[in-house]
Scaffold this motif. Structure first.
Motif, PDB file in Angstrom:
ATOM      1  N   THR A 194       0.833  -1.207   0.000  1.00  0.00           N
ATOM      2  CA  THR A 194       0.000   0.000   0.000  1.00  0.00           C
ATOM      3  C   THR A 194       0.865   1.254   0.000  1.00  0.00           C
ATOM      4  N   ASP A 248      -7.746  -4.069  -1.777  1.00  0.00           N
ATOM      5  CA  ASP A 248      -7.789  -4.842  -0.524  1.00  0.00           C
ATOM      6  C   ASP A 248      -9.219  -4.673  -0.013  1.00  0.00           C
ATOM      7  N   ASN A 261      -6.843   0.070   3.112  1.00  0.00           N
ATOM      8  CA  ASN A 261      -5.789   0.854   3.772  1.00  0.00           C
ATOM      9  C   ASN A 261      -5.394   2.123   3.032  1.00  0.00           C
ATOM     10  N   ASP A 297      -3.938  -1.806  -5.782  1.00  0.00           N
ATOM     11  CA  ASP A 297      -3.254  -2.268  -4.561  1.00  0.00           C
ATOM     12  C   ASP A 297      -4.013  -3.488  -4.047  1.00  0.00           C
TER      13      ASP A 297
HETATM   14 MG   LIG Z   1      -1.926  -3.016   2.035  1.00  0.00          MG
END
Ligand SMILES: [Mg+2]
Ligand SMILES: Nc1ncnc2c1ncn2[C@@H]1O[C@H](COP(=O)(O)OP(=O)(O)OP(=O)(O)O)[C@@H](O)[C@H]1O
Length: 268
Positions: free
Chosen positions: A19, A42, A47, A121
């Motif tokens: 991230t 994610d 995040n 991500d």
């Molecule tokens: Mg992450």
């Protein structure tokens, strides 16, 4: 505008810096004049919004489940960079059913027309959503650290992806290294294993050093590129962005599925 390029930041192991690298790479490209869509893939433990201190109005899940307008979910964080956030703390949100996959792909395709790059991500692990995000990408950027478990997991992910999908391409980024020599040594280990057991070569994209400026920026919920532009990590990240922009994807090795498992077709 040309088709956007999809880059999937992925690792197998958790906590290796996916991230942090996704967010800072997205900022580096935006600062260099490229339009970037940063997608938090994610899906159950988001995040990206936390690292940037963002206020989330709607998430990927709201788009998929409630038909929320994807544009209302997008958060502009720079004139050339928008974030599509995910939700957190709801385990079933991490799954992507085949219907979800079709809808998300359509949504991303529609959104992505105004961007040069889509950075995805991913979560840790080898779950269906991780494999799917890799499958729709032009390049899988596999992140590993010098930790032997991170290397083992990176290799495992590469193996699973190589066996499950024709045409995937891999680049390796080493994070939290002491120096370039250590990064090269670790990459060689991974590359040798891939060559010996999977019959394919990997592509070294670069390394980001272990740098306290990264931890501090995470705590301050700011990209280290902005918070500590002179740091070793920021300088390395800018170099990585330059190499990625210059990368000729057609010259990278691609996995070619064969009858007995997989072979590699070298396009060099
Ligand atoms: Mg992450
Ligand atoms: N180059 C670096 N130098 C120092 N610390 C780092 C570096 N990269 C990442 N970290 C630290 O590692 C932590 C985990 O990073 P990050 O959240 O990006 O990992 P991740 O791979 O996305 O984790 P997850 O798999 O849980 O999503 C960060 O909070 C940061 O403190």
């Amino acid at each position: 505008m040309a088709e956007p390029k999809y880059w999937c930041i992925t690792s197998g192991k958790g906590g290796v810096g996916k991230t942090c690298l996704s967010v800072n790479l997205a900022f580096a490209l935006a600062r260099q004049g490229r339009r970037v869509l940063l997608v938090d893939g994610d899906l159950g433990l988001a995040n990206v919004d936390v690292l940037l201190g963002l206020e989330v109005r709607a998430t990927v899940r709201d788009v998929l489940d409630r038909g929320a307008d994807p544009d209302t979910a997008l958060i502009p964080v720079h004139p050339l960079l928008s974030v599509l956030p995910a939700s957190s703390g709801v385990p079933e949100m991490a799954n992507l059913s085949p219907d979800d996959q079709d809808l998300l792909q359509e949504t991303l395709q529609a959104m992505a027309t105004s961007f040069h790059y889509v950075i995805l991500d991913t979560a840790a692990g080898l779950g269906p959503a991780v494999l799917w995000f890799n499958a729709i990408s032009d390049l899988s950027l596999v992140v590993a650290t010098p930790d032997p478990t991170a290397l083992t997991d990176a290799y495992a992910l590469i193996k699973v992806l190589a066996q499950s999908r024709q045409g995937c391409r891999f680049g390796v980024v080493l994070n939290c290294v002491q120096d370039e020599a250590e990064a090269r040594q670790i990459f060689d280990t991974l590359d040798r294993a891939a060559e010996r057991f999977l019959g394919m070569r990997l592509h070294y994209l670069g390394a980001v050093p272990l740098d306290p400026a990264v931890k501090k920026a995470v705590r301050d919920q700011a990209p280290f590129l902005n918070a500590a532009p002179q740091s070793r990590a920021a300088q390395a990240l800018l170099g990585l962005a330059d190499r990625l922009k210059a990368l000729d994807l057609d010259r990278l090795e691609r996995v070619k599925a064969g009858d007995q498992g997989m072979k590699v077709q070298s396009l060099r």
